[in-house]
Design an enzyme around this catalytic site. Structure first.
Site, PDB file in Angstrom:
ATOM      1  N   TYR A  82       0.997  -1.302   0.008  1.00 58.76           N
ATOM      2  CA  TYR A  82      -0.115   0.012   0.067  1.00 58.76           C
ATOM      3  C   TYR A  82       0.842   1.326  -0.025  1.00 58.76           C
ATOM      4  O   TYR A  82       0.500   2.211  -0.564  1.00 58.76           O
ATOM      5  CB  TYR A  82      -1.009   0.040   1.176  1.00 58.76           C
ATOM      6  CG  TYR A  82      -2.017  -1.369   1.336  1.00 58.76           C
ATOM      7  CD1 TYR A  82      -3.055  -1.281   0.184  1.00 58.76           C
ATOM      8  CD2 TYR A  82      -1.491  -2.221   2.196  1.00 58.76           C
ATOM      9  CE1 TYR A  82      -3.918  -2.148   0.442  1.00 58.76           C
ATOM     10  CE2 TYR A  82      -2.499  -3.368   2.270  1.00 58.76           C
ATOM     11  CZ  TYR A  82      -3.667  -3.264   1.400  1.00 58.76           C
ATOM     12  OH  TYR A  82      -4.510  -4.393   1.335  1.00 58.76           O
ATOM     13  N   ASN A 103     -12.396  -1.591  -5.524  1.00 56.83           N
ATOM     14  CA  ASN A 103     -12.098  -1.888  -6.756  1.00 56.83           C
ATOM     15  C   ASN A 103     -13.502  -2.902  -7.383  1.00 56.83           C
ATOM     16  O   ASN A 103     -13.458  -4.286  -7.039  1.00 56.83           O
ATOM     17  CB  ASN A 103     -10.915  -2.727  -7.091  1.00 56.83           C
ATOM     18  CG  ASN A 103     -10.585  -3.423  -8.260  1.00 56.83           C
ATOM     19  OD1 ASN A 103     -11.269  -3.058  -9.214  1.00 56.83           O
ATOM     20  ND2 ASN A 103      -9.516  -4.434  -8.322  1.00 56.83           N
ATOM     21  N   CYS A 111      -6.207  -6.259  -7.546  1.00 57.38           N
ATOM     22  CA  CYS A 111      -5.961  -5.585  -6.425  1.00 57.38           C
ATOM     23  C   CYS A 111      -5.342  -6.474  -5.423  1.00 57.38           C
ATOM     24  O   CYS A 111      -4.763  -6.311  -4.378  1.00 57.38           O
ATOM     25  CB  CYS A 111      -7.277  -4.971  -5.768  1.00 57.38           C
ATOM     26  SG  CYS A 111      -8.612  -6.046  -5.792  1.00 57.38           S
ATOM     27  N   HIS A 112      -5.287  -7.814  -5.682  1.00 57.01           N
ATOM     28  CA  HIS A 112      -4.780  -9.086  -4.846  1.00 57.01           C
ATOM     29  C   HIS A 112      -3.236  -9.050  -4.835  1.00 57.01           C
ATOM     30  O   HIS A 112      -2.727  -9.444  -3.709  1.00 57.01           O
ATOM     31  CB  HIS A 112      -5.350 -10.314  -5.406  1.00 57.01           C
ATOM     32  CG  HIS A 112      -4.815 -10.798  -6.771  1.00 57.01           C
ATOM     33  ND1 HIS A 112      -5.507 -10.296  -7.673  1.00 57.01           N
ATOM     34  CD2 HIS A 112      -3.646 -11.496  -7.135  1.00 57.01           C
ATOM     35  CE1 HIS A 112      -5.012 -10.583  -8.869  1.00 57.01           C
ATOM     36  NE2 HIS A 112      -3.800 -11.404  -8.554  1.00 57.01           N
ATOM     37  N   GLU A 139      -0.452 -17.337  -9.081  1.00 52.59           N
ATOM     38  CA  GLU A 139       0.575 -16.336  -9.775  1.00 52.59           C
ATOM     39  C   GLU A 139       2.168 -16.844  -9.557  1.00 52.59           C
ATOM     40  O   GLU A 139       2.992 -16.113 -10.114  1.00 52.59           O
ATOM     41  CB  GLU A 139       0.414 -14.806  -9.642  1.00 52.59           C
ATOM     42  CG  GLU A 139      -1.020 -14.612 -10.403  1.00 52.59           C
ATOM     43  CD  GLU A 139      -1.400 -12.965 -10.368  1.00 52.59           C
ATOM     44  OE1 GLU A 139      -0.424 -12.226  -9.820  1.00 52.59           O
ATOM     45  OE2 GLU A 139      -2.288 -12.812 -10.500  1.00 52.59           O
TER      46      GLU A 139
END
Length: 146
Positions: A82, A103, A111-112, A139
């Site tokens: 952040y 979002n 946003c993850h 990912e």
């Protein structure tokens, strides 16, 4: 669609994706943008896609649009804090956290990939932080969570 993180519904208006919700669809549609979004999400969950090539038109503030682009600029498998985004966008970290939570097109606008400086932070999608962890692991960013 059914996904590894639960049922997902994509909302398309005026030829662009405007939302992704964690609910079962109310109806099916063969709109080309919807079909492309479903195909691309399936490829993402199968590990065959790292970026989404879809028109987005979330109904959000100007700052949220800029913030959404900053999220899309975070590469697949990487994360930012952040605080990183706060510095980049010259906003307080709290505003970044609120923007993440607001979002409307989660996963597609990733946003993850945003973490707190001391841990995972939150996640507004169904399943909360557990879903965030699953997406990061998908990912290959799971090692960042240790």
């Amino acid at each position: 669609m059914q996904s590894p993180v639960g049922p997902l519904t994509i909302v398309v208006e005026n030829d662009a994706v405007v939302a992704l919700d964690w609910v079962k669809p109310l109806r099916d549609d063969d709109h080309p943008v919807l079909v492309a979004a479903l195909d691309q999400l399936s490829e993402y969950f199968d590990g065959k896609r790292q970026d989404f090539d879809l028109p987005f038109a979330p109904q959000v503030s100007d700052f949220q649009k800029i913030f959404g682009q900053a999220l899309c600029d975070i590469p697949y498998g990487e994360t930012r804090t952040y605080g990183d985004l706060a510095k980049q966008l010259d906003r307080p970290a709290q505003a970044i956290g609120q923007a993440c939570g607001a979002n409307p097109i989660a996963i597609l606008i990733p946003c993850h990939r945003v973490l707190s400086s001391t841990g995972l932070g939150g996640y507004s999608g169904a399943g909360g932080v557990e879903t965030k962890v699953k997406l990061l692991q998908l990912e290959g960013a799971g090692s960042l969570l240790l």
